[in-house]
Design an enzyme around this catalytic site. Structure first.
Site, PDB file in Angstrom:
ATOM      1  N   ASP A  74       0.816  -1.210   0.000  1.00 36.84           N
ATOM      2  CA  ASP A  74       0.000   0.000   0.000  1.00 36.84           C
ATOM      3  C   ASP A  74       0.855   1.268   0.000  1.00 36.84           C
ATOM      4  O   ASP A  74       0.485   2.275  -0.587  1.00 36.84           O
ATOM      5  CB  ASP A  74      -0.929  -0.003   1.211  1.00 36.84           C
ATOM      6  CG  ASP A  74      -2.013  -1.073   1.107  1.00 36.84           C
ATOM      7  OD1 ASP A  74      -2.321  -1.491  -0.023  1.00 36.84           O
ATOM      8  OD2 ASP A  74      -2.543  -1.482   2.153  1.00 36.84           O
ATOM      9  N   GLY A  75       2.014   1.215   0.655  1.00 37.23           N
ATOM     10  CA  GLY A  75       2.885   2.378   0.672  1.00 37.23           C
ATOM     11  C   GLY A  75       3.375   2.755  -0.713  1.00 37.23           C
ATOM     12  O   GLY A  75       3.452   3.935  -1.061  1.00 37.23           O
ATOM     13  N   ASN A 148      -4.388   8.916   1.748  1.00 34.86           N
ATOM     14  CA  ASN A 148      -4.881   8.290   2.972  1.00 34.86           C
ATOM     15  C   ASN A 148      -5.297   9.316   4.022  1.00 34.86           C
ATOM     16  O   ASN A 148      -6.455   9.385   4.403  1.00 34.86           O
ATOM     17  CB  ASN A 148      -3.811   7.380   3.585  1.00 34.86           C
ATOM     18  CG  ASN A 148      -4.064   5.911   3.314  1.00 34.86           C
ATOM     19  OD1 ASN A 148      -5.019   5.535   2.640  1.00 34.86           O
ATOM     20  ND2 ASN A 148      -3.199   5.061   3.840  1.00 34.86           N
ATOM     21  N   SER A 194      -7.228   2.428  13.499  1.00 36.25           N
ATOM     22  CA  SER A 194      -6.561   2.059  14.746  1.00 36.25           C
ATOM     23  C   SER A 194      -6.939   2.992  15.883  1.00 36.25           C
ATOM     24  O   SER A 194      -6.830   2.623  17.052  1.00 36.25           O
ATOM     25  CB  SER A 194      -5.039   2.078  14.550  1.00 36.25           C
ATOM     26  OG  SER A 194      -4.640   1.188  13.529  1.00 36.25           O
TER      27      SER A 194
END
Length: 294
Positions: A74-75, A148, A194
């Site tokens: 994803d990075g 993001n 998170s």
């Protein structure tokens, strides 16, 4: 093969031990089908070879490529998306990393699924981005994009920071906390998740504001329309660090103003037929999984 894609760029995760084999294997597959193949300059340098394929920088890829195939996690996709979004080059993600929420094609299925996409059997979606800038004494000192999230946090301080939050010029509150996450729907399943933030479907036109360890019993995440102008002003004597997609950072000072709006740029993602966002949540995030008994 679809006539829509004639020039394909390959962009790989740097310093990955098996990246060279994966890049050159896909490059060979594309050439066998009569397509022009470019390997991104940094990728070629990282893997130590481009074979006899052309090497191109991001600007050249943005202007001349019909499709970019991203190999990594994803990075890698986040970095590529920020650099190519203004050119609207569609992206396909092949997972060479761990989670692979954005790079949804597995490495074992790469050739088959890529062949389907090149044959025109795919679905396309647009992902919203954030435009973020930092103002100091009214002057812009930093500006970038995020797919993001934008995260304002305490950095290396062993204490909370304090800041004012305003929406569309209206004061909302002053908060003492470790910081704040401003997440797009794409980023709602990343760091914001998170911190107990909401999951936003990619088609939702919203931005999630998720406090980080707020010093209050009532501070809760809130989802705003993505038409809002969000401003965070750091109150003295607190400095802070601002992170953009977890990859770019800026060290902000007390009094700095962080301004976040929806970017006019979007990221175009292509998925093989049968792609399901909810299936990805179940598979990658173990969404709604039954807890294992001891």
């Amino acid at each position: 093969m679809s006539k829509s894609f004639r020039t394909i760029a390959l962009i790989g995760k740097y310093q990955s031990p098996d990246m060279a084999e994966a890049v050159l294997r896909i490059a060979g597959f594309l050439r066998e089908h009569g397509l022009v193949v470019w390997i991104e300059q940094g990728t070629a340098s990282s893997i130590g070879t481009a074979g006899d394929f052309a090497v191109a920088g991001y600007e050249e890829i943005g202007v001349g490529a019909d499709l970019a195939v991203v190999l990594g996690g994803d990075g890698t996709m986040l970095n590529t998306a920020r650099r190519l979004s203004q050119h609207e080059v569609p992206l396909v993600g092949i997972n060479q990393g761990r989670l692979g929420f954005l790079t949804d094609i597995s490495r074992n299925d790469a050739i088959a699924k890529l062949g389907e996409i090149l044959d025109g059997r795919y679905t396309e979606e647009s992902r919203a981005m954030l435009d973020a800038e930092v103002l100091r004494a009214g002057q812009r000192v930093f500006q970038t994009l995020a797919l993001n999230d934008v995260v304002v946090n305490k950095g290396d301080l062993g204490r909370m920071i304090e800041f004012d939050l305003s929406i569309d010029g209206e004061y909302v509150y002053t908060q003492r906390s470790d910081g704040m996450i401003l997440a797009t729907p794409t980023g709602s399943t990343a760091y914001a998740l998170s911190a107990n933030g909401p999951i936003l479907h990619p088609t939702v036109g919203g931005v999630a504001l998720v406090p980080l360890c707020p010093h209050a019993l009532t501070a809760r995440p809130v989802t705003l329309p993505d038409t809002c102008r969000i401003e965070i002003v750091l109150l003295p004597p607190h400095d802070a660090t601002i992170h953009f997609d977890g990859q770019t950072r800026f060290d902000a000072r007390a009094g700095d103003r962080v301004v976040v709006t929806r970017s006019p740029n979007v990221v175009r993602l292509l998925h093989p037929e049968g792609y399901s966002y909810f299936a990805m949540l179940r598979q990658k995030m173990h969404w709604s999984a039954i807890p294992r008994l001891p």
